[in-house]
Design a protein around this motif. Sequence first.
Motif, PDB file in Angstrom:
ATOM      1  N   THR A  26       0.951  -1.472  -3.230  1.00 24.59           N
ATOM      2  CA  THR A  26       1.810  -2.662  -3.120  1.00 24.59           C
ATOM      3  C   THR A  26       1.857  -3.102  -1.663  1.00 24.59           C
ATOM      4  O   THR A  26       1.782  -2.259  -0.770  1.00 24.59           O
ATOM      5  CB  THR A  26       3.224  -2.288  -3.618  1.00 24.59           C
ATOM      6  N   SER A  28       1.138  -6.437   1.504  1.00 19.27           N
ATOM      7  CA  SER A  28       0.216  -7.514   1.872  1.00 19.27           C
ATOM      8  C   SER A  28      -1.201  -7.007   2.153  1.00 19.27           C
ATOM      9  O   SER A  28      -2.175  -7.713   1.903  1.00 19.27           O
ATOM     10  CB  SER A  28       0.766  -8.257   3.096  1.00 19.27           C
ATOM     11  N   THR A  29      -1.341  -5.786   2.687  1.00 23.23           N
ATOM     12  CA  THR A  29      -2.681  -5.269   2.989  1.00 23.23           C
ATOM     13  C   THR A  29      -3.416  -4.932   1.692  1.00 23.23           C
ATOM     14  O   THR A  29      -4.582  -5.297   1.506  1.00 23.23           O
ATOM     15  CB  THR A  29      -2.589  -4.015   3.899  1.00 23.23           C
ATOM     16  N   ASP A  83      -3.472   2.179  -0.730  1.00 17.18           N
ATOM     17  CA  ASP A  83      -2.157   1.570  -0.488  1.00 17.18           C
ATOM     18  C   ASP A  83      -1.916   1.411   1.013  1.00 17.18           C
ATOM     19  O   ASP A  83      -2.573   2.074   1.824  1.00 17.18           O
ATOM     20  CB  ASP A  83      -1.060   2.455  -1.110  1.00 17.18           C
ATOM     21  N   GLY A  84      -0.970   0.565   1.353  1.00 18.61           N
ATOM     22  CA  GLY A  84      -0.572   0.380   2.748  1.00 18.61           C
ATOM     23  C   GLY A  84       0.515   1.378   3.123  1.00 18.61           C
ATOM     24  O   GLY A  84       0.883   2.257   2.346  1.00 18.61           O
ATOM     25  N   ASP A  86       4.128   1.777   6.127  1.00 22.81           N
ATOM     26  CA  ASP A  86       4.946   1.148   7.175  1.00 22.81           C
ATOM     27  C   ASP A  86       4.841   1.895   8.503  1.00 22.81           C
ATOM     28  O   ASP A  86       4.989   1.295   9.565  1.00 22.81           O
ATOM     29  CB  ASP A  86       6.402   1.088   6.706  1.00 22.81           C
ATOM     30  N   LYS A  96       6.782   4.848   3.674  1.00 20.90           N
ATOM     31  CA  LYS A  96       6.451   3.719   2.809  1.00 20.90           C
ATOM     32  C   LYS A  96       7.720   3.230   2.119  1.00 20.90           C
ATOM     33  O   LYS A  96       8.731   3.892   2.145  1.00 20.90           O
ATOM     34  CB  LYS A  96       5.440   4.151   1.733  1.00 20.90           C
ATOM     35  N   GLY A  97       7.611   2.031   1.511  1.00 27.37           N
ATOM     36  CA  GLY A  97       8.737   1.581   0.695  1.00 27.37           C
ATOM     37  C   GLY A  97       9.391   0.289   1.125  1.00 27.37           C
ATOM     38  O   GLY A  97      10.410  -0.098   0.544  1.00 27.37           O
ATOM     39  N   ARG A  98       8.782  -0.391   2.123  1.00 33.11           N
ATOM     40  CA  ARG A  98       9.335  -1.702   2.496  1.00 33.11           C
ATOM     41  C   ARG A  98       9.358  -2.623   1.279  1.00 33.11           C
ATOM     42  O   ARG A  98      10.247  -3.452   1.121  1.00 33.11           O
ATOM     43  CB  ARG A  98       8.499  -2.298   3.640  1.00 33.11           C
ATOM     44  N   GLY A  99       8.380  -2.453   0.392  1.00 34.44           N
ATOM     45  CA  GLY A  99       8.297  -3.281  -0.815  1.00 34.44           C
ATOM     46  C   GLY A  99       9.109  -2.740  -1.980  1.00 34.44           C
ATOM     47  O   GLY A  99       9.032  -3.276  -3.084  1.00 34.44           O
ATOM     48  N   GLU A 105       4.651   4.349  -6.380  1.00 32.05           N
ATOM     49  CA  GLU A 105       3.558   4.593  -5.431  1.00 32.05           C
ATOM     50  C   GLU A 105       3.349   6.096  -5.255  1.00 32.05           C
ATOM     51  O   GLU A 105       2.225   6.595  -5.312  1.00 32.05           O
ATOM     52  CB  GLU A 105       3.878   3.956  -4.071  1.00 32.05           C
ATOM     53  N   LYS A 123       1.072  -0.004  12.952  1.00 29.03           N
ATOM     54  CA  LYS A 123       1.800   0.961  12.113  1.00 29.03           C
ATOM     55  C   LYS A 123       1.724   2.399  12.659  1.00 29.03           C
ATOM     56  O   LYS A 123       2.371   3.294  12.122  1.00 29.03           O
ATOM     57  CB  LYS A 123       1.230   0.952  10.687  1.00 29.03           C
TER      58      LYS A 123
HETATM   59  O1  LIG Z   1       5.112   0.798   0.926  1.00 23.09           O
HETATM   60  C1  LIG Z   1       4.847  -0.343   0.658  1.00 23.09           C
HETATM   61  C2  LIG Z   1       5.495  -1.083  -0.437  1.00 23.09           C
HETATM   62  O2  LIG Z   1       6.509  -0.331  -1.043  1.00 23.09           O
HETATM   63  C3  LIG Z   1       3.773  -1.062   1.426  1.00 23.09           C
HETATM   64  O3  LIG Z   1       2.571  -0.430   1.188  1.00 23.09           O
HETATM   65  C4  LIG Z   1       4.094  -1.032   2.896  1.00 23.09           C
HETATM   66  O4  LIG Z   1       5.341  -1.652   3.083  1.00 23.09           O
HETATM   67  C5  LIG Z   1       3.021  -1.759   3.722  1.00 23.09           C
HETATM   68  O5  LIG Z   1       3.004  -3.115   3.386  1.00 23.09           O
HETATM   69  P1  LIG Z   1       2.122  -4.181   4.181  1.00 23.09           P
HETATM   70  O6  LIG Z   1       0.700  -3.846   3.875  1.00 23.09           O
HETATM   71  O7  LIG Z   1       2.559  -5.508   3.637  1.00 23.09           O
HETATM   72  O8  LIG Z   1       2.439  -4.030   5.639  1.00 23.09           O
END
Ligand SMILES: O=C(CO)[C@H](O)[C@H](O)COP(=O)(O)O
Length: 227
Positions: A26, A28-29, A83-84, A86, A96-99, A105, A123
Amino acid sequence: MEELKRAVAKEALKFIEDDMVVGLGTGSTTAYFIEYLGKLIMEEELEDVYGVPTSYQARLLALEYGVPVVNLDEVDAIDIAVDGADEVDPYLNLIKGRGAALTMEKIIEYRAGTFLVLVDESKLVERLGQKMPVPIEVIPAAWRAIAEELEVFNATAELRMASKKDGPVVTENGNFILDARFHRIDDPLDLEIELNNIPGVVENGIFADIADIVLVGTREGVKRMER
Ligand SMILES: O=C(CO)[C@H](O)[C@H](O)COP(=O)(O)O
């Protein structure tokens, strides 16, 4: 920054082969990765690749770009999860977990044969918690009790509020998110376990000892960190 995200997402495609089941992260990346993966599948450069989404966002993107989707309980194994993150420390521990998708995940990434993380250089941190709070998914009725309990850990916690909805963020599992700032995180694995021991905590956003490879988008190109 978007260019760096696109570059790591492209590089991640090199890890995907025919017949793989791929955990779809989840953010943007990963969104770029799902887009590029869909393109390869549509152009028949990859065959029999299936995605297991970690969130509605990942599911919708997979549907939009033509990645066939399966549920976690329909697959025998996940070959790779992408996955991306933070924050990434030098030992490949993550926040992780901004989303707000951290629970699914972690379930999918823990199960994957390889967990590949995609980040840009902003990051990278020396110590987890340097820039970002640790998101903690909690049962709604317990949010205040858990916020108070976190004081024992020398942390201050804030209930995450929604931006396009009144009141708190509600996760896809129907729970709340506490964003906890710790004075100092010396042992991420220990803290990850301790937090999950608090009754009412569903899961937390420290991913210690689980990432296998991190691709870092830098202005000098994509760099690789590995354990
Ligand atoms: O953990 C996440 C979502 O729960 C994302 O992978 C994390 O926040 C990175 O997001 P982005 O690629 O937009 O910087």
